[in-house]
Design an enzyme around this catalytic site. Sequence first.
Site, PDB file in Angstrom:
ATOM      1  N   ASP A  47     -14.752  16.738  19.783  1.00  0.00           N
ATOM      2  CA  ASP A  47     -16.062  17.040  20.072  1.00  0.00           C
ATOM      3  C   ASP A  47     -16.498  16.257  21.480  1.00  0.00           C
ATOM      4  O   ASP A  47     -15.592  15.588  21.921  1.00  0.00           O
ATOM      5  CB  ASP A  47     -17.127  16.372  19.106  1.00  0.00           C
ATOM      6  CG  ASP A  47     -16.794  15.002  18.616  1.00  0.00           C
ATOM      7  OD1 ASP A  47     -15.750  14.662  17.794  1.00  0.00           O
ATOM      8  OD2 ASP A  47     -17.221  14.052  19.466  1.00  0.00           O
TER       9      ASP A  47
ATOM     10  N   GLU B 252     -11.952   7.012  20.344  1.00  0.00           N
ATOM     11  CA  GLU B 252     -11.633   6.930  18.854  1.00  0.00           C
ATOM     12  C   GLU B 252     -11.326   5.896  18.156  1.00  0.00           C
ATOM     13  O   GLU B 252     -11.901   4.816  18.660  1.00  0.00           O
ATOM     14  CB  GLU B 252     -10.069   7.975  18.982  1.00  0.00           C
ATOM     15  CG  GLU B 252      -9.064   7.449  19.856  1.00  0.00           C
ATOM     16  CD  GLU B 252      -8.430   6.176  19.323  1.00  0.00           C
ATOM     17  OE1 GLU B 252      -7.595   6.543  18.318  1.00  0.00           O
ATOM     18  OE2 GLU B 252      -8.446   5.272  19.592  1.00  0.00           O
ATOM     19  N   MET B 253     -10.657   5.801  17.167  1.00  0.00           N
ATOM     20  CA  MET B 253     -10.739   4.573  16.316  1.00  0.00           C
ATOM     21  C   MET B 253      -9.591   3.691  15.987  1.00  0.00           C
ATOM     22  O   MET B 253      -9.246   2.846  15.101  1.00  0.00           O
ATOM     23  CB  MET B 253     -11.719   4.727  15.080  1.00  0.00           C
ATOM     24  CG  MET B 253     -12.926   5.338  15.649  1.00  0.00           C
ATOM     25  SD  MET B 253     -13.897   5.826  14.044  1.00  0.00           S
ATOM     26  CE  MET B 253     -14.185   4.101  13.518  1.00  0.00           C
ATOM     27  N   GLU B 254      -8.219   3.970  16.708  1.00  0.00           N
ATOM     28  CA  GLU B 254      -6.760   3.442  16.228  1.00  0.00           C
ATOM     29  C   GLU B 254      -5.885   3.221  17.070  1.00  0.00           C
ATOM     30  O   GLU B 254      -5.030   2.389  16.817  1.00  0.00           O
ATOM     31  CB  GLU B 254      -6.418   4.509  15.008  1.00  0.00           C
ATOM     32  CG  GLU B 254      -7.108   4.722  13.821  1.00  0.00           C
ATOM     33  CD  GLU B 254      -7.965   5.709  13.859  1.00  0.00           C
ATOM     34  OE1 GLU B 254      -7.882   6.613  14.640  1.00  0.00           O
ATOM     35  OE2 GLU B 254      -8.765   5.951  12.919  1.00  0.00           O
TER      36      GLU B 254
ATOM     37  N   ARG C 248       0.656   8.575  16.856  1.00  0.00           N
ATOM     38  CA  ARG C 248      -0.503   8.838  16.420  1.00  0.00           C
ATOM     39  C   ARG C 248      -0.939  10.490  16.927  1.00  0.00           C
ATOM     40  O   ARG C 248      -0.682  10.582  18.036  1.00  0.00           O
ATOM     41  CB  ARG C 248      -1.700   8.025  16.804  1.00  0.00           C
ATOM     42  CG  ARG C 248      -2.861   8.476  16.482  1.00  0.00           C
ATOM     43  CD  ARG C 248      -3.914   7.243  16.699  1.00  0.00           C
ATOM     44  NE  ARG C 248      -5.277   7.707  16.860  1.00  0.00           N
ATOM     45  CZ  ARG C 248      -6.225   8.461  15.866  1.00  0.00           C
ATOM     46  NH1 ARG C 248      -5.632   8.793  14.675  1.00  0.00           N
ATOM     47  NH2 ARG C 248      -7.191   8.963  16.141  1.00  0.00           N
ATOM     48  N   VAL C 249      -1.353  11.220  15.914  1.00  0.00           N
ATOM     49  CA  VAL C 249      -1.780  12.479  16.028  1.00  0.00           C
ATOM     50  C   VAL C 249      -3.267  12.603  15.493  1.00  0.00           C
ATOM     51  O   VAL C 249      -3.367  12.904  14.449  1.00  0.00           O
ATOM     52  CB  VAL C 249      -1.053  13.847  15.753  1.00  0.00           C
ATOM     53  CG1 VAL C 249       0.323  13.705  16.435  1.00  0.00           C
ATOM     54  CG2 VAL C 249      -0.433  13.342  14.223  1.00  0.00           C
TER      55      VAL C 249
ATOM     56  N   HIS D  84       0.787  -1.209   0.116  1.00  0.00           N
ATOM     57  CA  HIS D  84      -0.017   0.150   0.077  1.00  0.00           C
ATOM     58  C   HIS D  84       0.741   1.340  -0.121  1.00  0.00           C
ATOM     59  O   HIS D  84       0.412   2.363   0.068  1.00  0.00           O
ATOM     60  CB  HIS D  84      -0.846   0.201   1.268  1.00  0.00           C
ATOM     61  CG  HIS D  84      -1.853  -1.086   1.156  1.00  0.00           C
ATOM     62  ND1 HIS D  84      -1.546  -2.288   1.727  1.00  0.00           N
ATOM     63  CD2 HIS D  84      -3.183  -1.448   0.546  1.00  0.00           C
ATOM     64  CE1 HIS D  84      -2.597  -3.089   1.640  1.00  0.00           C
ATOM     65  NE2 HIS D  84      -3.602  -2.625   1.079  1.00  0.00           N
TER      66      HIS D  84
ATOM     67  N   GLU E 146     -23.508   1.294  18.562  1.00  0.00           N
ATOM     68  CA  GLU E 146     -24.432   0.514  18.699  1.00  0.00           C
ATOM     69  C   GLU E 146     -24.879   0.458  20.306  1.00  0.00           C
ATOM     70  O   GLU E 146     -25.868   0.017  20.382  1.00  0.00           O
ATOM     71  CB  GLU E 146     -24.481  -0.770  18.222  1.00  0.00           C
ATOM     72  CG  GLU E 146     -24.338  -0.777  16.715  1.00  0.00           C
ATOM     73  CD  GLU E 146     -25.666  -0.384  16.079  1.00  0.00           C
ATOM     74  OE1 GLU E 146     -26.744  -0.596  16.468  1.00  0.00           O
ATOM     75  OE2 GLU E 146     -25.649   0.373  14.830  1.00  0.00           O
TER      76      GLU E 146
ATOM     77  N   THR F 190      -7.736  12.895  16.580  1.00  0.00           N
ATOM     78  CA  THR F 190      -8.611  13.305  17.331  1.00  0.00           C
ATOM     79  C   THR F 190      -9.702  12.356  17.955  1.00  0.00           C
ATOM     80  O   THR F 190      -9.727  11.213  17.891  1.00  0.00           O
ATOM     81  CB  THR F 190      -9.864  14.302  16.143  1.00  0.00           C
ATOM     82  OG1 THR F 190     -10.458  13.264  15.124  1.00  0.00           O
ATOM     83  CG2 THR F 190      -8.936  15.380  15.488  1.00  0.00           C
TER      84      THR F 190
HETATM   85  O1  LIG Z   1      -8.874  12.413  13.413  1.00  0.00           O
HETATM   86  P1  LIG Z   1      -8.592  10.897  13.140  1.00  0.00           P
HETATM   87  O2  LIG Z   1      -7.134  11.022  13.397  1.00  0.00           O
HETATM   88  O3  LIG Z   1      -8.981  10.268  11.823  1.00  0.00           O
HETATM   89  O4  LIG Z   1      -9.020  10.264  14.205  1.00  0.00           O
HETATM   90  C1  LIG Z   1     -10.564  10.176  14.652  1.00  0.00           C
HETATM   91  O5  LIG Z   1     -11.557  10.667  13.627  1.00  0.00           O
HETATM   92  C2  LIG Z   1     -11.882   9.706  12.791  1.00  0.00           C
HETATM   93  C3  LIG Z   1     -13.569   9.514  13.006  1.00  0.00           C
HETATM   94  O6  LIG Z   1     -14.139  10.793  12.486  1.00  0.00           O
HETATM   95  C4  LIG Z   1     -11.352   8.548  13.340  1.00  0.00           C
HETATM   96  O7  LIG Z   1     -10.356   7.952  12.657  1.00  0.00           O
HETATM   97  C5  LIG Z   1     -11.052   8.885  14.797  1.00  0.00           C
HETATM   98  O8  LIG Z   1     -10.125   7.734  15.329  1.00  0.00           O
HETATM   99  O1  LIG Z   2     -13.963   8.261  16.727  1.00  0.00           O
HETATM  100  C1  LIG Z   2     -14.193   9.615  16.871  1.00  0.00           C
HETATM  101  C2  LIG Z   2     -13.444  10.606  16.865  1.00  0.00           C
HETATM  102  C3  LIG Z   2     -13.975  11.930  17.189  1.00  0.00           C
HETATM  103  N1  LIG Z   2     -15.057  11.789  18.127  1.00  0.00           N
HETATM  104  C4  LIG Z   2     -15.945  10.681  17.989  1.00  0.00           C
HETATM  105  O2  LIG Z   2     -16.842  10.782  18.648  1.00  0.00           O
HETATM  106  N2  LIG Z   2     -15.244   9.591  17.651  1.00  0.00           N
END
Ligand SMILES: O=P(O)(O)O[C@H]1O[C@H](CO)[C@@H](O)[C@H]1O
Ligand SMILES: O=c1cc[nH]c(=O)[nH]1
Length: 236
Positions: free
Chosen positions: A204, A179-181, A87-88, A4, A162, A90
Site C-alpha cells: 500500500d 514496516e514492522m520487523e 524476511r519476505v 515457542h 501517532e 509487505t
Molecule cells: O506482511 P508482513 O510480513 O506481516 O509485514 C507487514 O505487515 C504487518 C502489518 O500489516 C506487519 O507485520 C508489517 O511489517
Molecule cells: O507495517 C506496514 C505494512 C504495510 N503497510 C503499512 O502501512 N505498514
Amino acid sequence: MSIHLEAPQGAIAEKVLLPGDPLRAKHIAETFLEDVQCYNQVRNMLGFTGTYKGERISVQGTGMGLPSFSIYATELIKDYGVKTLVRVGTCGAIQRDVQLREVLMAQGVCTDSSIISHFFPGISFSPIADFDLLHRAYMISKDRQMQVRVGNVHTSDYFYSENPEAVSRLGEFGVMAVEMETAALYTLAAKYGVKALSLLTVSDHIVTGEQTTSEERQTTFNQMIELALDAIVEGK
Ligand SMILES: O=P(O)(O)O[C@H]1O[C@H](CO)[C@@H](O)[C@H]1O
Ligand SMILES: O=c1cc[nH]c(=O)[nH]1
C-alpha cells in the site's frame, strides 16, 4: 524444542524464509517447496521445512511487530542453529515515486522501536543487510528484469502511527517504506553473527492512498519469494 517452537532438533534448515503471516508461510511451502513437513503449530505460528532446487529450506511465520519477530528469530538462531534468515514481508511506501507492487531490498533500516533502543542506550546503532545476500538478490532481480529498489526502510512499533509527520519526513530523506520487523532482524543477525536480508513488497502507498488487491499482492509476492529462494540457495 524451544519455548515457542515444537520442532525436534534437526527439523529446521540452516536457511529460513520469514513472512509475518503464518498462512503466507503455508502458501510458500505449498507453492515453492517439495517434500514439505510442517514442524510447528504452536500458537498457529506455522513453520515448514522442504527442499527448493534440491536444498533444504525452512519457512517460518513470525507474527507482526518486533517483539513477536524477535522471539522466533532468536529461537531459530540460538536453539536451532539457523545461519541465514530472509524476511519476505509487505510494507507501505512513504516516498511518492516508490511504486505499488515494487519489491524493496532493505539495505539499512531506521526504527522508533523501544526494543532496539535498549540494546545501546544513547547510541543510534545502524542495522544493515548482509552485503553478499543483498548483492546476490539484486543481481538475480536484474537478470529477471524485475522492478526493485535498494535503500533505507523504517521499522516501526506502530502500524497506526501517532506521528505521521515524522514518518513522512523520513520519506523526504529517501526512506522508501515503513514496516514492522526488519530492524529486529538486522540487529539480531549482528548480535549472533548470522546472515540476514529483508525483502518487502509494497502492498500500500501511504502518500497516495493506493492499495493492491489481494490477487495483485499474491502475484508480486510470488516473484519476491522466488527471488529470496534463489538468493539463498546460491549462497554458501
Ligand atoms: O506482511 P508482513 O510480513 O506481516 O509485514 C507487514 O505487515 C504487518 C502489518 O500489516 C506487519 O507485520 C508489517 O511489517
Ligand atoms: O507495517 C506496514 C505494512 C504495510 N503497510 C503499512 O502501512 N505498514
